[in-house]
Design a protein around this motif. Structure first.
Motif, mmCIF file in Angstrom:
data_model
loop_
_atom_site.group_PDB
_atom_site.id
_atom_site.type_symbol
_atom_site.label_atom_id
_atom_site.label_comp_id
_atom_site.label_asym_id
_atom_site.label_seq_id
_atom_site.Cartn_x
_atom_site.Cartn_y
_atom_site.Cartn_z
ATOM 1 N N ALA A 1 0.847 -1.204 0.000
ATOM 2 C CA ALA A 1 0.000 0.000 0.000
ATOM 3 C C ALA A 1 0.884 1.257 0.000
ATOM 4 C CB ALA A 1 -0.923 -0.008 1.214
ATOM 5 N N HIS A 2 1.943 1.228 0.790
ATOM 6 C CA HIS A 2 2.906 2.340 0.826
ATOM 7 C C HIS A 2 3.521 2.520 -0.574
ATOM 8 C CE1 HIS A 2 6.242 4.706 2.685
ATOM 9 N NE2 HIS A 2 7.004 4.080 1.822
ATOM 10 N N LEU A 3 3.863 1.405 -1.186
ATOM 11 C CA LEU A 3 4.478 1.444 -2.525
ATOM 12 C C LEU A 3 3.515 2.074 -3.542
ATOM 13 C CD1 LEU A 3 6.310 -1.643 -4.073
ATOM 14 C CD2 LEU A 3 4.899 -0.143 -5.459
ATOM 15 N N ARG A 4 2.232 1.677 -3.480
ATOM 16 C CA ARG A 4 1.254 2.236 -4.434
ATOM 17 C C ARG A 4 1.107 3.740 -4.235
ATOM 18 N NH1 ARG A 4 -1.375 -2.718 -3.313
ATOM 19 N NH2 ARG A 4 -2.664 -1.771 -1.691
ATOM 20 N N HIS A 5 1.100 4.151 -2.970
ATOM 21 C CA HIS A 5 0.998 5.577 -2.666
ATOM 22 C C HIS A 5 2.194 6.335 -3.258
ATOM 23 C CE1 HIS A 5 0.053 9.170 -0.425
ATOM 24 N NE2 HIS A 5 1.265 9.167 0.097
ATOM 25 N N ARG A 6 3.396 5.773 -3.064
ATOM 26 C CA ARG A 6 4.589 6.440 -3.594
ATOM 27 C C ARG A 6 4.604 6.417 -5.130
ATOM 28 N NH1 ARG A 6 9.905 4.340 -1.760
ATOM 29 N NH2 ARG A 6 10.626 6.248 -2.712
ATOM 30 N N ALA A 7 4.040 5.349 -5.723
ATOM 31 C CA ALA A 7 3.984 5.277 -7.194
ATOM 32 C C ALA A 7 3.079 6.383 -7.735
ATOM 33 C CB ALA A 7 3.482 3.902 -7.636
ATOM 34 N N THR A 8 1.982 6.643 -7.037
ATOM 35 C CA THR A 8 1.073 7.713 -7.455
ATOM 36 C C THR A 8 1.776 9.057 -7.332
ATOM 37 O OG1 THR A 8 -0.782 6.393 -6.718
ATOM 38 C CG2 THR A 8 -1.199 8.750 -7.021
ATOM 39 N N GLU A 9 2.445 9.272 -6.198
ATOM 40 C CA GLU A 9 3.180 10.539 -5.995
ATOM 41 C C GLU A 9 4.234 10.752 -7.080
ATOM 42 O OE1 GLU A 9 3.273 11.311 -1.179
ATOM 43 O OE2 GLU A 9 4.942 10.281 -2.116
ATOM 44 N N ALA A 10 4.878 9.646 -7.493
ATOM 45 C CA ALA A 10 5.965 9.757 -8.476
ATOM 46 C C ALA A 10 5.438 9.798 -9.914
ATOM 47 C CB ALA A 10 6.930 8.581 -8.300
ATOM 48 N N GLY A 11 4.120 9.637 -10.083
ATOM 49 C CA GLY A 11 3.532 9.705 -11.425
ATOM 50 C C GLY A 11 3.792 8.465 -12.263
#
Ligand SMILES: C[S@@+](CC[C@H](N)C(=O)[O-])C[C@H]1O[C@@H](n2cnc3c(N)ncnc32)[C@H](O)[C@@H]1O
Length: 256
Positions: A67-77
């Motif tokens: 879940a943390h990874l998905r959040h960071r993937a969204t932030e990173a575009g």
């Protein structure tokens, strides 16, 4: 855990960038990449950012980390090119292939049956595909004064004992394992990393988080004095100007 993994890549960013560039040099255009034991996603996300035409699948047992990874993937575009799969890699594998690169950073030592995992990775790779394994010896070391070095020695000896008891595969010769599993060994490097004082704030925070995690892991085995010393170190790490970061990383690349 997520913060410690993120800090590891952030603090050792020159080394991390070098590994990502090495991995990127191994793949064709439009690569399909699998990050095994992706954790907080430092590998998966850096690969997706470095290779704008890559599709990355991040696999881990831990849904919170994913879940943390998905959040960071969204932030990173890069969320449209990074998917997460929750799976226990010691069990039956979901269909992950075919892949051009399998990246496993600090995760292969967790596998219950490493030969089985190596065979599964080989089956998942396209012919010519690469398997890049990064392993470490232990947590990094931060202390330079004699009492601190002795404390870290005791902590690391205990951590090694606990890992052995838990059946973790630390210190394996992954080059030999890759070869016996039918891979061609394409590269092998050892990195002795060192950051000298004064450390930036993020590296002092990394020291603090690592001390706290060591303390948590060793709560039942260290002496009361050593536990108190770790508490003090964690509480004061941010104010110290004598800390270093020393870490050893080994990297192997096998080709199918
Ligand atoms: C030390 S962390 C490394 C994370 C990440 N690759 C990195 O370099 O920051 C090991 C990761 O492997 C995952 N892991 C351990 N055993 C696993 C298993 N049997 N199946 C899937 N993931 C596993 C853990 O959940 C953890 O996220």
């Amino acid at each position: 855990m997520a913060e410690m993994l993120d800090l590891d890549a952030d603090v050792l960013d020159d080394h991390h960038r070098e590994l990502i560039a090495w991995a990127a040099s191994l793949v064709p255009d439009h690569p399909r990449i699998i990050d095994l034991g992706a954790g907080s996603g430092t590998g998966a996300l850096a690969l997706a950012r470095h290779l704008p035409d890559a599709e990355v699948t991040a696999v881990d047992l831990d849904e919170d980390l994913l879940a943390h990874l998905r959040h960071r993937a969204t932030e990173a575009g890069v969320a449209d090119r990074v998917r997460t799969v929750r799976a226990d890699l010691d069990g039956a594998w979901p269909d992950l292939g075919p892949a051009d690169l399998v990246w496993a950073s600090a995760s292969m030592h967790h596998m219950a049956d490493v030969d089985r995992t190596l065979a599964q990775v080989r089956d998942t790779l396209r012919p010519g595909g690469a398997f890049m394994i990064t392993e470490l010896d232990s947590f990094p070391r931060f202390l330079t004064d004699p009492a601190g070095v002795a404390l870290e020695d005791r902590c690391h000896a205990e951590l090694d004992r606990l890992r052995r008891e838990a059946g973790m595969h630390m210190g394996l010769d992954w080059g030999a394992r890759l070869t016996s599993a039918g891979f061609t060994l394409d590269g092998e490097r050892r990195f002795d990393l060192e950051l000298r004082p004064p450390l930036p704030a993020k590296a002092r925070r990394y020291a603090q988080v690592t001390m706290q995690r060591m303390r948590h892991r060793l709560e039942d085995t260290l002496s009361a004095d050593d536990l108190a010393a770790l508490d003090t170190l964690a509480a004061t790490a941010n104010d110290r100007d004598d800390l270093v970061v020393r870490a050893t990383r080994m990297v192997w690349v096998g080709r199918r």
